[in-house]
Each structure stands twice: as structure tokens, then as C-alpha cells.
Design an enzyme around this catalytic site. Structure first.
Site, PDB file in Angstrom:
ATOM      1  N   CYS A  13      21.545  -6.155  15.909  1.00 62.36           N
ATOM      2  CA  CYS A  13      20.588  -4.772  16.001  1.00 62.36           C
ATOM      3  C   CYS A  13      21.315  -3.695  15.345  1.00 62.36           C
ATOM      4  O   CYS A  13      22.459  -3.607  16.210  1.00 62.36           O
ATOM      5  CB  CYS A  13      19.787  -4.813  17.184  1.00 62.36           C
ATOM      6  N   TYR A  36     -20.521  -0.858 -12.089  1.00 60.78           N
ATOM      7  CA  TYR A  36     -20.528  -0.531 -13.357  1.00 60.78           C
ATOM      8  C   TYR A  36     -21.077  -1.384 -14.523  1.00 60.78           C
ATOM      9  O   TYR A  36     -20.805  -0.774 -15.640  1.00 60.78           O
ATOM     10  CB  TYR A  36     -19.048  -0.230 -13.574  1.00 60.78           C
ATOM     11  N   LYS A  89      -4.374  -0.724 -20.694  1.00 63.12           N
ATOM     12  CA  LYS A  89      -3.405  -0.757 -19.375  1.00 63.12           C
ATOM     13  C   LYS A  89      -2.519   0.346 -19.449  1.00 63.12           C
ATOM     14  O   LYS A  89      -1.816   0.413 -20.329  1.00 63.12           O
ATOM     15  CB  LYS A  89      -3.128  -2.092 -19.380  1.00 63.12           C
ATOM     16  N   ASP A 138      -8.255  -1.484  -9.528  1.00 61.92           N
ATOM     17  CA  ASP A 138      -7.440  -2.596  -9.286  1.00 61.92           C
ATOM     18  C   ASP A 138      -7.953  -3.216  -8.010  1.00 61.92           C
ATOM     19  O   ASP A 138      -7.371  -2.804  -7.060  1.00 61.92           O
ATOM     20  CB  ASP A 138      -6.024  -2.036  -9.149  1.00 61.92           C
ATOM     21  N   CYS A 176      21.071  -1.512  19.067  1.00 65.15           N
ATOM     22  CA  CYS A 176      21.611  -1.829  20.289  1.00 65.15           C
ATOM     23  C   CYS A 176      22.583  -3.204  20.092  1.00 65.15           C
ATOM     24  O   CYS A 176      23.157  -3.607  21.164  1.00 65.15           O
ATOM     25  CB  CYS A 176      20.565  -2.668  21.448  1.00 65.15           C
ATOM     26  N   LYS A 201     -10.303   1.781 -14.728  1.00 63.38           N
ATOM     27  CA  LYS A 201     -10.035   0.250 -14.569  1.00 63.38           C
ATOM     28  C   LYS A 201      -9.575   0.109 -13.305  1.00 63.38           C
ATOM     29  O   LYS A 201      -8.384   0.362 -12.899  1.00 63.38           O
ATOM     30  CB  LYS A 201      -9.321  -0.244 -15.506  1.00 63.38           C
ATOM     31  N   CYS A 243      16.504  -1.628  23.963  1.00 61.87           N
ATOM     32  CA  CYS A 243      16.537  -1.175  22.647  1.00 61.87           C
ATOM     33  C   CYS A 243      15.674  -0.022  22.231  1.00 61.87           C
ATOM     34  O   CYS A 243      14.417  -0.268  22.319  1.00 61.87           O
ATOM     35  CB  CYS A 243      16.254  -2.336  21.503  1.00 61.87           C
ATOM     36  N   CYS A 272      14.898  -8.235  17.047  1.00 57.34           N
ATOM     37  CA  CYS A 272      15.833  -8.006  18.379  1.00 57.34           C
ATOM     38  C   CYS A 272      14.909  -8.323  19.289  1.00 57.34           C
ATOM     39  O   CYS A 272      14.023  -7.938  19.513  1.00 57.34           O
ATOM     40  CB  CYS A 272      16.237  -6.286  18.042  1.00 57.34           C
ATOM     41  N   GLU A 331     -14.465   4.376 -18.586  1.00 61.32           N
ATOM     42  CA  GLU A 331     -14.474   4.267 -17.198  1.00 61.32           C
ATOM     43  C   GLU A 331     -13.200   3.868 -16.828  1.00 61.32           C
ATOM     44  O   GLU A 331     -12.289   3.141 -17.485  1.00 61.32           O
ATOM     45  CB  GLU A 331     -15.270   2.930 -17.032  1.00 61.32           C
TER      46      GLU A 331
END
Length: 670
Positions: free
Chosen positions: A406, A225, A312, A117, A409, A115, A430, A424, A113
Site C-alpha cells: 500500500c 429521430y 464519424k 453514442d 501504510c 450521432k 490506512c 489494502c 443530426e
């Protein structure tokens, strides 16, 4: 209408709405407008209310959440949720195979199967009905998160099928699809929130949220499962997986029955190469002995079963050169550093850039110019730098320092206390902020202006046609200039101008969300609109009045006060008002039932058993009472429900304001 016709209508609506939900949440590719979806959902709810005996237990109307959970109850697992032994190499897996053969001989099969996450969950069903959902916790006990898990569209509330046991548990993994994760993270970034690192963290955080209505808005999924019951229902694990599919459970299609360890290695190798083609994250393969009697014979260690192991995968990782760090400015002014890399192949794609998140991350990594870095794409959507190869660093390294101005600008950046991002503050001068705000305003969840897209707004800004959201409503006067734009014909202009005109009918809450006030998302905009009624009240509301509105915290309130302190924002609102946009809610007519609460004022706070807050508000107004937005000496009664904010209770107590329960209010009305 006959029951048969009604049932056909209900079934068709359930099927259609479930498909739209999957397209929107999982694929992040909506195929229907929000309004149209809501209309269909309302129609389905109406039919189910009129014909409750025909309602589908797995109807989309049953997965909208509603319960508030202040503290999750700890529940002891009937069968411990043990962790699996892990291996990262072929030899460990061959050793496992030899141990199995030594114990039970050569006549056995493995089930392989993926695995996932995600977050492990255990579901309990009684008489085919979902009665509880508990997290893994420490393996022996976990948190009851039933209200939140019920909002997941792929988890059935009521099973269909034959020979379903009276009581059983089924275990699986709650996760989030990558496309949905990217969409939600983008929304968080637009609101100035910190993005989640990966889908697993987002899923885990969502499952433990206190408000299941908020959970329902987040697109979780779940693969099941493992079946557990007192009675032996099946001889093999493979047989159980095929059967629970028929009962309505979501079982991953990428599962294999293998006759020997070589076939297991073939499965592992295939998915190591192809795992990034999946729409969700996996970090390995789980291998289980198939036969339950053989599992029983193999038994358990103190921590894990002897009949199963997980292989893994190592996180996809490569080494490359950091060429330079650049900075992106978002709609809210948040400045995000990006690592520009020497192109390198990673997990099947060429990587040229990696996220650096914020200034703290640059400092944590200790980055220097032209460093050799390790880049990972393990549960991350966007690759990230995980460490520096200091052995290859130059003799005189130059540390990378986060910018102070920034990049667009040149305005000095600011960083508020308690926040990780630099901003900013020049939101009116901007360019990325200006363009981003207008793009946000025209978006589907805001003003939903047909005929306008992000690229068009960019082109309009470059040509000087728009620099504020109000400029959109003056484009009718610039038809000659619009015609000069390449691939922008008369029909396109006509559709766009019509879309702009139609947007004037959007309700106040949509306009408010469209303004792009930091931290004011779609849900908060609705709360504010109901709480203040119009934009003028919002502009002059104090911090105290704002935080008295349901679910409005200090951070949001401060952001609103800051927004309305700027003259340019007030000028924009006046221009939009003059163009006919809606800046107040349309109050529904109040039907008077009595004057028993005449001249009495009320504030409603908390969660109630029999009525929603909106229903209590309506009852008070129908009987002559008045609803206030905040607690003050003028208040007569605080209607207090469960989970009421402690600050409200403290203030009411100080002012000696009487508290009313739900029952006491109804009793007053009689």
C-alpha cells in the site's frame, strides 16, 4: 374536493417530481432530500389510486419498474434497422453528395443530426400507447426490453396530441448523461465494483438488466429521430421531427435543415469543436436526404440506405510523456493506478492525469518509465492511455511494475481470486480508508448528517478528533478543540452537533449501509435489514442463512462474514449501540386475521402475479404463520414463484419440503 382541484394537485406533483428526477438523475444536482421526494411520490400515488380517471399516464409513479425478465424474447423488426455507411473524411462525404445529385438532381435538402453514442431502440405505439420496445440486435431482429424502457422518464407511455396514427414505430438512441455516469461510477467504486469504461457501456448494460426496478434506479435518457408507419404521414423527415415533438417525444434540439453540402460541413465543423460542451457523448453527425419521396427513389443497398450517411469524428487523441504512475487508495481499500502526464491540451481541456484502471491494464499496455503515450478522450469521461509510441521509447526501457504494498501504510496488497483489483487489507490503519469510511457514513444516502462535509472530516482526522465512525458521537465532549479549527464558529459547531444527534433516529437499514461493508449498497442494506431484523442476527448469520435472503449472493455473504470476523468492527458496533443508534428494524404491529397457519413455517422465493413478496409475508403472519430466512429441515412450506433461485429449489427438493404456489397459499388461508 372537486375533480378540478384534484387534477390541479396531480398535475403540479407530476411536474415537480419530474423536475426533481431530471435534476437528480441527469444533472446529478439534487434539489430535494430523498425523504421529501418519497413523501411527494407517495402523496401522488394516493391521489391516483383514489381518482384513477385523473391519473397522468406519464406519472413518475408509472416509471418505477417491477418486472423480472429471465430471458428476453427475440422480436423480428417490421422495418429492418439498417446500419449507416460511415465516413471519416471530407472527400467521402462529397462523393456521397455527388451520388445523390446524380440520382435525384440538385433540388433537395439534407437534415443534419447529432450521432449519439448509445444503444439503438425501436418503440411501437398503438392507439397512442407504448406497447413494445425492441433493441436493434442484428438489424433484422432484436430483444424485447419493454419493461426496462418504460422506466425511462423521457419516453411517454401515452401520447397526447392530434392526428396520432393508430399504429407506428419510432426509433431513437438510449444513452446516459455524463454527470449521471460519473455519479454512478463513483458509487460502484465505493462498493468495490469495477467502474464502467464509458456511458455507452453503462447504458447498454442497464437496458439488458433482468430487474426493471434496478433499471429504474439508473438514469437513462432517450432521443427519438425516425418515424415509421404503413401510411405516408409526412412529405419530409424534418416535418416528421417537428410533429413528433408535439406528440410528446424527446427530439434533440441540435438538428439542422441544410440546403447544400457546404452547410453540412459547417454543421460538422461546429460540433467537432463544441461536442465536449454537451452533457452527453456524440461520435459524429448523421446526414439524411430530407424528402421521403427522394429517399424512396434513392433506395437501399443490402446493408444501408443510399439516402443517409454518418460522418464519424476521430476520437480526441494526443501524444504526451508519461512522467510517473501513482496509486490512489479508496474507501474499500481498492488501489487504483493513475498515469501522471506532461500537461497537454485535449478536447478543450488540459490533461495532466489519465486512468490506468488496474494492474492488468498496465501489463496490457506494456508501459515503461518515461514512455511517450497516446491519450484519448473519445467516449471516456476520464482520459485514458490507449497505446505507447514505441518508436520514441528509450534504448533501455524500465518496465513499470504494479506495486506490492500500500502506498499509504505499506501493508502488503492482496488480490482475491476472480477479481481484477488489488486491495489494502489494513482498513483500520490506512488513512484514506479511515477517512473514506467516515465520509461515507455521514453521506446523504447513509446517516445524512447535517453540518458535516468531506473536508470537515478530513480536518477532524488530521487533528486526531476522529479515527472511527463512533468518534463522531463523542465530539460533544470536545467543544473547546472544535473551536480552534479555522472558519468553524459556534453556530457551525452547534449545527453539526445537532445533526449528529438527529442521526441517531436514522433507521437500521441506513446505519447498516453507513457501516461501509464491501458490496453492501443501499438496496442490499434494505434487503439485509428486512431479512435478519437486527445487527446481532446479521453478525452471527452463516453463509447459508445469508444467501437464503432475497438477492443476497455468495460474494456479498462472504464479505459480510469477513466484516464481522474482525474484533474492531464488533467493538465499533457496540460503541454505536451505546450511543443510541438503531440496530434493529421496527416491526409493524401484525393484525391477526386467523390462526389457519398457526405453527407453520414458510420461506417465500421468486416473483408472483397477484401479490408482492411483502404482501404474501404479511398475509402469512396475519394468519398465524411464521416466516423463516432460510431453507432448513424445520421448514414446512416453500412458497415458490417465477424465477426462483435454482439452489433454493434444489435444497427444498432434497429435504422433501412441499412447494406452494401463490394460489395454493391463498387457498390454505381460505
Amino acid at each position: 374536493m372537486s375533480n378540478l382541484k384534484v387534477k390541479e394537485q396531480i398535475d403540479a406533483l407530476v411536474k415537480e417530481l419530474n423536475e426533481h428526477t431530471y435534476n437528480y438523475y441527469v444533472l446529478a444536482m439534487p434539489t430535494i432530500a430523498d425523504y421529501e421526494f418519497d413523501q411527494k411520490l407517495e402523496k401522488l400515488a394516493g391521489l391516483e389510486k383514489e381518482y384513477p380517471e385523473l391519473a397522468d399516464p406519464n406519472s413518475p409513479t408509472q416509471k418505477v419498474g417491477g418486472d423480472i425478465t429471465k430471458n428476453f424474447i427475440t422480436v423480428k423488426h417490421k422495418w429492418p434497422m439498417l446500419s449507416l455507411g460511415n465516413t471519416y473524411n471530407e472527400q467521402d462525404l462529397r462523393d456521397f453528395d455527388e451520388r445523390v445529385k446524380k440520382a435525384i438532381g440538385n433540388d433537395f435538402e439534407y437534415v443534419c443530426e447529432l450521432k449519439f453514442d448509445g444503444l439503438s431502440i425501436s418503440l411501437t405505439y398503438e392507439n397512442g400507447k407504448l406497447i413494445s420496445a425492441v433493441t436493434r440486435g442484428d438489424g433484422s431482429q432484436g430483444d424485447d426490453v419493454t419493461s426496462n424502457i418504460k422506466t425511462i422518464h423521457t419516453i411517454p407511455h401515452q401520447l397526447k396530441g392530434k392526428e396520432i396514427p393508430a399504429l407506428f414505430e419510432i426509433r431513437g438512441e438510449v444513452f446516459m448523461h455524463r454527470a449521471a455516469f460519473e455519479r454512478l461510477n463513483k458509487e460502484r467504486e465505493e462498493l468495490g465494483e469495477i467502474a464502467y469504461a464509458n456511458p455507452r457501456n453503462f447504458a447498454a448494460g442497464t437496458v439488458k438488466m433482468q430487474d426493471s426496478k434496478e433499471v429504474a434506479k439508473r438514469p437513462l435518457d432517450c432521443f427519438l429521430y425516425a418515424l415509421y408507419s404503413e401510411k405516408k404521414l409526412f412529405k419530409t423527415h424534418w416535418e416528421s421531427l417537428q410533429t413528433v415533438k408535439k406528440w410528446g417525444f424527446n427530439v434533440c434540439e441540435h438538428t439542422r435543415l441544410s440546403s447544400d453540402i457546404e452547410d453540412v460541413f459547417s454543421f460538422i465543423a461546429y460540433w467537432e469543436e463544441n461536442r465536449f460542451k454537451l452533457g452527453y457523448d456524440i461520435d459524429g453527425i448523421v446526414i439524411k436526404v430530407n424528402n421521403y419521396a427522394q429517399q424512396h427513389e434513392l433506395g437501399f443497398t443490402a446493408k444501408s440506405p443510399r439516402w443517409a450517411i454518418s460522418y464519424k469524428y476521430k476520437a480526441a487523441e494526443v501524444q504526451t510523456i508519461l512522467e510517473k504512475v501513482t496509486y490512489q487508495v479508496g474507501r474499500t481499500g481498492a488501489v487504483t493506478p493513475v498515469a501522471n502526464l506532461k500537461p497537454v491540451l485535449l478536447a478543450g481541456t488540459t490533461v495532466k492525469r489519465a486512468t490506468l484502471h488496474n494492474a492488468d491494464e498496465i501489463a496490457r499496455l506494456g508501459l515503461c518509465e518515461n514512455d511517450t503515450v497516446f491519450v484519448e478522450k473519445g467516449g471516456e469521461i476520464i482520459p485514458k492511455i490507449i497505446r505507447v509510441n514505441e518508436a520514441l521509447r528509450s534504448a533501455n526501457p524500465i518496465p513499470i511494475k504494479y506495486i506490492t504494498a500500500c502506498p499509504i501504510c505499506a501493508t502488503t496488497l492482496i488480490r482475491k481470486e476472480g477479481e481484477v483489483a488489488f486491495y489494502c487489507p489494513n482498513d483500520e490503519g490506512c488513512a484514506p480508508q479511515i477517512v473514506g469510511k467516515i465520509q461515507h457514513f455521514i453521506g446523504r444516502k447513509a446517516m445524512n448528517i447535517d453540518g458535516l462535509g468531506d473536508e470537515t472530516i478530513e480536518a477532524f482526522y488530521q487533528r486526531g478528533l476522529v479515527s472511527h465512525i463512533s468518534d463522531l458521537y463523542f465530539l460533544h465532549d470536545k467543544a473547546d478543540e472544535l473551536k480552534k479549527i479555522e472558519r468553524f464558529g459556534e453556530k457551525s459547531i452547534e449545527n453539526m452537533l445537532k445533526g449528529i444527534e438527529d442521526s441517531k433516529q436514522m433507521p437500521f437499514e441506513k446505519v447498516l449501509f453507513g457501516l461501509g461493508i464491501r458490496y453492501v449498497g443501499e438496496t442490499v442494506a434494505k434487503k439485509l435489514a428486512r431479512g435478519v431484523k437486527n445487527i446481532d442476527n446479521l453478525a452471527k448469520a452463516s453463509l447459508e442463512e445469508l444467501t437464503a435472503i432475497d438477492e443476497i449472493g455468495v460474494r456479498i455473504a462472504e464479505s459480510i462474514r469477513e466484516y464481522f470476523s474482525k474484533p474492531e468492527h464488533l467493538r465499533q458496533i457496540e460503541l454505536l449501540k451505546a450511543k443510541g443508534l438503531k440496530f434493529e428494524i421496527i416491526e409493524t404491529e401484525i393484525i391477526s386475521l386467523s390462526d389457519k397457519l398457526a405453527e407453520k413455517t414458510f420461506v417465500i422465493s421468486g416473483v408472483f402475479e397477484k401479490y408482492s413478496r411483502e404482501e404474501l409475508k404479511e398475509l402469512i403472519e396475519q394468519n398465524g404463520g411464521k416466516i423463516l430466512s432460510s431453507i432448513s429441515a424445520k421448514l414446512d412450506f416453500l412458497v415458490a414463484g417465477a424465477n426462483m433461485g435454482p439452489s433454493k429449489l434444489e435444497k427444498a427438493t432434497k429435504l422433501n419440503i412441499p412447494l406452494l404456489s401463490e394460489e395454493e397459499l391463498i387457498e390454505m388461508i381460505g
